[in-house]
Scaffold this active site. Structure first.
Site, PDB file in Angstrom:
ATOM      1  N   HIS A   4     -34.159  31.802  26.872  1.00 33.55           N
ATOM      2  CA  HIS A   4     -35.608  31.559  26.881  1.00 33.55           C
ATOM      3  C   HIS A   4     -36.354  32.545  27.775  1.00 33.55           C
ATOM      4  CE1 HIS A   4     -34.688  28.951  30.501  1.00 33.55           C
ATOM      5  NE2 HIS A   4     -35.814  29.524  30.912  1.00 33.55           N
ATOM      6  N   ASP A  63     -33.491  20.316  19.938  1.00 27.57           N
ATOM      7  CA  ASP A  63     -32.216  19.863  19.406  1.00 27.57           C
ATOM      8  C   ASP A  63     -31.101  20.814  19.797  1.00 27.57           C
ATOM      9  OD1 ASP A  63     -34.034  18.830  16.486  1.00 27.57           O
ATOM     10  OD2 ASP A  63     -33.552  17.702  18.279  1.00 27.57           O
ATOM     11  N   SER A 121     -33.976  30.001  36.459  1.00 25.31           N
ATOM     12  CA  SER A 121     -33.402  29.972  35.113  1.00 25.31           C
ATOM     13  C   SER A 121     -32.622  31.248  34.837  1.00 25.31           C
ATOM     14  CB  SER A 121     -34.510  29.831  34.066  1.00 25.31           C
ATOM     15  OG  SER A 121     -35.190  28.616  34.205  1.00 25.31           O
TER      16      SER A 121
END
Length: 405
Positions: free
Chosen positions: A200, A262, A338
């Site tokens: 991401h 998901d 992250s």
């Protein structure tokens, strides 16, 4: 790198040591009189690992020896150049939480082929899609039960993070393996030219983010110091980032197709290949053991949290729950961490030495909206056998060197 050269963590233990194992050379586990600048929990953890220090020398938590599956390219095709329009998101939103992941049906062989296919973004803006084949993988292993210690993340008490300061620590292993990306995330060195980070930080699930084409990786280094005036005390080391451009970036299709929902969370990892070697010691990849088999049931990682600019922040915490692909833990972290490499230290029976390996990629805070009730988890993407095979192939360029985990 010479084996007798001390690591950054080991340098903390270089004075006033007292053996906890009757000076057993096979363990080499020591506890020292703590310097005033460090807290006792930090020192205890750096004593190899808490589990090894307090248990009998008759056993060690060992890296498992296992044969890895093979993930190799089948076909490649050029696809349209990305637009690079969106800003990188340093926190991930997902509608699928812990129970959702645990209840999801296991993927088929064809699902896995689709998820592990990948895109490669080159620094000139060209984009290549690669489909893969999978060999030597037992689908039944996807249904292995995970640990049954369901714990919801809570608001934490005191901040358990430690800023690592001083060139003696920052420039030594394992702290020296932590790097920063120009999109605002962290990463970990896993090869002479390779950095593992979160997907991401590069791709928002629909397109590549601003800065992904000209992506750079920052290495924290001390600035050249001017001589201090004779009438003043020496100032602390000032640090700066030295940047190296990325040559290309690999992102799995499981993240892109999932769009961070998901199954997408399961594939929130990416590999960056640098244009030149970084000349630092890197950390090896390891397949993530079950949480119950981790030393002290704890994990560690270092990253560049946004609330402490210019500082490397280290933390450790309990691994509380897991699915096949995700590790849920309670490490304090802020945006910017992250992409950090989550690692543990265990005994390598083949090499007969203690060894740290990256077993997961810190994805960040996962917010799950359950009927209007937002819940927060800290999530890391586990390196499973298939992901190990894929990432190792990206690094090595052949599967022969990737068969042993």
């Amino acid at each position: 790198m010479s084996s007798n050269k001390k690591s950054g963590e080991d340098k903390l233990n270089s004075t006033k040591t007292v053996s906890l194992q009757n000076q057993n050379p096979a363990y080499g586990c020591f506890l020292m009189a703590p310097p005033a600048a460090f807290l006792p929990p930090f020192l205890l953890l750096l004593c190899s690992n808490m589990g090894a220090c307090i248990h009998s020398t008759s056993w060690r938590l060992q890296w498992p020896l296992q044969r890895m599956p093979v993930v190799v390219p089948h076909q490649t095709a050029a696809i349209p150049t990305p637009h690079f329009l969106s800003q990188a998101r340093l926190e991930v939103m997902s509608q699928c939480g812990l129970e959702c992941h645990k209840q999801a049906p296991p993927p088929s062989y064809w699902d896995l082929r689709d998820f592990l296919s990948y895109e490669t973004l080159h620094s000139n803006g060209s984009l290549i899609e690669t489909s893969v084949g999978i060999y030597g993988f037992n689908l039944a292993s996807l249904q292995e039960p995970a640990a049954q210690t369901r714990v919801r993340r809570q608001v934490y008490g005191h901040d358990s993070r430690f800023s690592i300061i001083g060139r003696d620590f920052l420039s030594n292993y394992p702290f020296s393996t932590a790097v920063k990306t120009s999109t605002g995330c962290s990463g970990v060195l896993v090869g002479e030219r390779h950095v593992l980070t979160a997907a991401h930080c590069i791709h928002d699930g629909k397109n590549y983010v601003k800065g992904a084409q000209r992506l750079r990786v920052g290495f924290l280094k001390p600035q050249q110091r001017n001589p201090a005036p004779s009438n003043s005390s020496s100032a602390p080391d000032r640090m700066k980032f030295q940047w190296i451009r990325a040559r290309r970036t690999h992102v799995p299709k499981g993240w892109i197709k999932g769009s961070a929902n998901d199954v997408g969370m399961d594939y929130d990892y990416a590999l960056l290949e640098l244009k030149k070697p970084h000349r630092r010691r890197h950390m090896k990849l390891g397949v993530s053991p079950p949480a119950r088999q981790l030393p002290g049931r704890r994990v560690q990682f270092s990253g560049f949290d946004n609330d402490r600019p210019g500082q490397l922040v280290y933390r450790f915490c309990d691994a509380r729950d897991e699915t096949y692909d995700l590790l849920y833990q309670r490490c304090d972290a802020q945006p910017g961490a992250s992409g950090s490499g989550v690692y543990v230290r265990m005994w390598n029976r083949h090499l007969r030495r203690w060894e740290r390996k990256v077993i997961a990629v810190f994805s960040g805070h996962q917010w799950v909206d359950r009927e209007g009730d937002p819940q927060e988890f800290n999530v890391a993407v586990r390196i499973t056998p298939l992901k190990y095979a894929q990432i190792c192939y990206w690094i090595k360029g052949n599967y022969v060197d990737c068969r042993q985990g």
